[in-house]
Design a protein around this motif. Sequence first.
Motif, PDB file in Angstrom:
ATOM      1  N   GLY A   1      -2.513  12.927 -12.353  1.00  0.00           N
ATOM      2  CA  GLY A   1      -1.590  13.155 -11.253  1.00  0.00           C
ATOM      3  C   GLY A   1      -0.976  14.542 -11.283  1.00  0.00           C
ATOM      4  O   GLY A   1      -0.588  15.083 -10.253  1.00  0.00           O
ATOM      5  N   PHE A   2      -0.898  15.146 -12.471  1.00  0.00           N
ATOM      6  CA  PHE A   2      -0.237  16.444 -12.608  1.00  0.00           C
ATOM      7  C   PHE A   2      -1.151  17.587 -12.195  1.00  0.00           C
ATOM      8  O   PHE A   2      -0.707  18.581 -11.628  1.00  0.00           O
ATOM      9  CB  PHE A   2       0.228  16.634 -14.052  1.00  0.00           C
ATOM     10  CG  PHE A   2       1.120  17.822 -14.243  1.00  0.00           C
ATOM     11  CD1 PHE A   2       2.409  17.830 -13.730  1.00  0.00           C
ATOM     12  CD2 PHE A   2       0.672  18.948 -14.928  1.00  0.00           C
ATOM     13  CE1 PHE A   2       3.231  18.917 -13.887  1.00  0.00           C
ATOM     14  CE2 PHE A   2       1.499  20.053 -15.090  1.00  0.00           C
ATOM     15  CZ  PHE A   2       2.773  20.027 -14.571  1.00  0.00           C
TER      16      PHE A   2
ATOM     17  N   LEU B   1       0.694  23.438 -20.683  1.00  0.00           N
ATOM     18  CA  LEU B   1       1.050  23.101 -19.309  1.00  0.00           C
ATOM     19  C   LEU B   1       1.856  21.816 -19.278  1.00  0.00           C
ATOM     20  O   LEU B   1       1.520  20.839 -19.962  1.00  0.00           O
ATOM     21  CB  LEU B   1      -0.240  22.936 -18.490  1.00  0.00           C
ATOM     22  CG  LEU B   1      -0.114  22.554 -17.018  1.00  0.00           C
ATOM     23  CD1 LEU B   1       0.539  23.659 -16.226  1.00  0.00           C
ATOM     24  CD2 LEU B   1      -1.494  22.253 -16.434  1.00  0.00           C
ATOM     25  N   GLY B   2       2.900  21.819 -18.478  1.00  0.00           N
ATOM     26  CA  GLY B   2       3.694  20.602 -18.354  1.00  0.00           C
ATOM     27  C   GLY B   2       4.827  20.817 -17.383  1.00  0.00           C
ATOM     28  O   GLY B   2       5.146  21.956 -17.044  1.00  0.00           O
TER      29      GLY B   2
ATOM     30  N   ILE C   1       1.308  18.758 -21.736  1.00  0.00           N
ATOM     31  CA  ILE C   1       2.400  18.167 -22.505  1.00  0.00           C
ATOM     32  C   ILE C   1       3.329  17.420 -21.577  1.00  0.00           C
ATOM     33  O   ILE C   1       3.586  17.856 -20.451  1.00  0.00           O
ATOM     34  CB  ILE C   1       3.196  19.264 -23.240  1.00  0.00           C
ATOM     35  CG1 ILE C   1       2.235  20.089 -24.067  1.00  0.00           C
ATOM     36  CG2 ILE C   1       4.333  18.668 -24.041  1.00  0.00           C
ATOM     37  CD1 ILE C   1       2.625  20.278 -25.464  1.00  0.00           C
ATOM     38  N   ARG C   2       3.793  16.284 -22.034  1.00  0.00           N
ATOM     39  CA  ARG C   2       4.791  15.542 -21.268  1.00  0.00           C
ATOM     40  C   ARG C   2       5.767  14.926 -22.255  1.00  0.00           C
ATOM     41  O   ARG C   2       5.344  14.306 -23.237  1.00  0.00           O
ATOM     42  CB  ARG C   2       4.093  14.443 -20.473  1.00  0.00           C
ATOM     43  CG  ARG C   2       5.052  13.598 -19.689  1.00  0.00           C
ATOM     44  CD  ARG C   2       4.394  12.279 -19.391  1.00  0.00           C
ATOM     45  NE  ARG C   2       5.113  11.583 -18.348  1.00  0.00           N
ATOM     46  CZ  ARG C   2       4.849  10.339 -18.007  1.00  0.00           C
ATOM     47  NH1 ARG C   2       3.880   9.680 -18.591  1.00  0.00           N
ATOM     48  NH2 ARG C   2       5.545   9.765 -17.065  1.00  0.00           N
TER      49      ARG C   2
ATOM     50  N   ASP D   1       2.678  26.069 -13.978  1.00  0.00           N
ATOM     51  CA  ASP D   1       1.843  26.328 -12.809  1.00  0.00           C
ATOM     52  C   ASP D   1       0.394  25.999 -13.151  1.00  0.00           C
ATOM     53  O   ASP D   1      -0.260  26.705 -13.912  1.00  0.00           O
ATOM     54  CB  ASP D   1       2.007  27.807 -12.427  1.00  0.00           C
ATOM     55  CG  ASP D   1       1.221  28.153 -11.171  1.00  0.00           C
ATOM     56  OD1 ASP D   1       0.224  27.455 -10.882  1.00  0.00           O
ATOM     57  OD2 ASP D   1       1.603  29.122 -10.492  1.00  0.00           O
ATOM     58  N   GLN D   2      -0.125  24.905 -12.608  1.00  0.00           N
ATOM     59  CA  GLN D   2      -1.464  24.471 -12.986  1.00  0.00           C
ATOM     60  C   GLN D   2      -2.532  25.486 -12.576  1.00  0.00           C
ATOM     61  O   GLN D   2      -3.552  25.614 -13.244  1.00  0.00           O
ATOM     62  CB  GLN D   2      -1.768  23.117 -12.365  1.00  0.00           C
ATOM     63  CG  GLN D   2      -1.399  23.043 -10.914  1.00  0.00           C
ATOM     64  CD  GLN D   2      -2.055  21.861 -10.258  1.00  0.00           C
ATOM     65  OE1 GLN D   2      -3.252  21.663 -10.364  1.00  0.00           O
ATOM     66  NE2 GLN D   2      -1.252  21.053  -9.594  1.00  0.00           N
TER      67      GLN D   2
END
Lengths: 359, 279
Positions: free
Chosen positions: A232-233, A35-36, A207-208, A193-194
């Motif tokens: 925050g994500f 996810l990212g 991942i960022r 999409d969380q």
Amino acid sequence: MSGLTLTSVTKVFGSTTAVDRLDLSIGANEFVSILGPSGCGKTTLLRMLAGLEQPDSGEISIAGKVVNDLPPSRRDIAMVFQTYALYPHMTVAGNIEYPLRKRGLSKAARKEKLKQAAELLQLGELLLRKPRELSGGQQQRVALGRAMVRDPQIFLLDEPLSNLDAKLRAHMRAELIQLQRRIGRTMVYVTHDQLEAMTMSNRIAVIRNGRLQQFAPPQEVYDKPANEFVAGFIGTPPMNFIDGVLAADGSFKHGELRLDLGALQLTQGFQPAADGTPVRLGVRPESLCFDDDGQNARVTVIEPVGHELIVMFDYFGVELTARVAPNCGWSVDDEVRLRPVIDQLHIFDPDDGRRLNAD
Amino acid sequence: MHYIPRWLRRGLFNLFAWTVILLIVLPLVWMITTSIKPQSELFLIPPAFFPEEVTFEHYRRLLTETPFLTYLRNSVILAGGTTVLVIVVATLGAHSLVRFSYPGRETIAGAVLFTYLLPSVVLVIPLYFLMAALGLVNSLFSLVIAYTSFALPFALWLLRSFMSAIPPDLEAAAMVDGASRFRAFIDVILPQAAPGIISTALFTAILAWNEYLFALVLINSDASRPLTTGVMNMLVTSFNIEWSLLMAASVMMSVPLLVVFVFLQKYLTRGFGAGAVKG
């Protein structure tokens, strides 16, 4: 054993580092989401697992065997592309049989497998159609079918639901989970999409900028985010942040705002200075409660979403978002009493973003 | 502003369109009618538009008494050989330019186009010396090489645009599904690029079929002359120019191209409809 291990994998395109010294260990039959935000390197990561990109350094192993030098065709993986990548000149049956044909299966064996896949994915009447004659959901199922027929050890899915409308997406999400439970294979699912990541995964890798932020089960990612970015994500509406100063006695100050955070356990090695150390306080929208113990806050915006209201407040000059029951009866400019629930707060280091709570 | 009735507008438009078409078609019609007129009717004044007597005498003479069939065979070999060579090289080359990244990729693409910008007159003399040094003068092979050298740049760029319209995921999917890179190219890219390949092949074949200058300079023997220079040769060497024979030759020269074009045009439009599935 058909787990997947990445050791310090790095991929550089020109001057941008798409994937940066990434370590990840995925167990057999696990459903893992990558996810990212867009452009964080998650698709590059997936393409390296598939063998479509070569890592610049680091090691990728499947089932304990290093596969860096194996071409895609010789890794036991299947991939579902965001665009589905169905072969336009072949029928649905032709598409699904293609990987079997490449493995030299006999016609009878191919027929049998095709029948099974068609049954499982309800593609029966569509087998002789061309991909362009299918709806998005049907194309999606064909792409899944093509990945499934040859029974690979590992499935790679690159945002497979992002081209579907909201209703179909919810439906396919449920179908995918069922499918994974039934065939019990390792699945690596890339998404931004969380909601998809939270609902489907055993574990989520956030991942960022090509770097792994956190790799944990969904609830843990939500409850104990490793850092400010993850906090925050994940979560809608996103977490509120209040910059302030934390003193040794556990008091938090931001302008006129005073909170006693003495009840929060802080991580070892972090000791606020006697006259205060700058920290960033994280408050989830559901970690705000409204009672007479609270302090004054002014309602600035009310967004009804049906089952609840998203309400924004001016709280000591900070904008806070909260989720509120629709029957609260507030309107804009009302003054309410608001109180953060202390044991649900997160404290972050404002410099490197790491979470300072003890748990 | 005056209102022009719809029927009048349409009428005027049709009149204009048909005038243009007639202007274009008239020389072709004249060519065909001349080829089937007896010699005696050729220079009638006023000219007879439709022959009073139809004769295929000129065609018979063309096929039996002149080296026309040799020229035709040479032209077919030339056009066929050039097309095959250009398509093989350009398809692989275009794929490489689109899919792989290597240093100098854009420079190569640009340099290739640059040779296309040079007028062929500039290239023909150096090419002649080159072919002479290689001992290839008067061979069809030298023409195939020469035609390839100026058909390839255009073919490469045409195919490059076709190839870049093919989603890269298709190839990736084929490779994950168990195909080698080359196999994925055959199974997935070629069928998708077919319309582009066919139109490029058509363009190359027409170019090779109609080329005159290189054939004139590089070929001096009657045995390996193609139709363009061969037919001109027939005209130049006869004291008394036999116009009917020449027109018959011209008709015969045009027929293969027309047939190919009519057949492939159908294929082209069908091919263009079959775009790749977009998400």
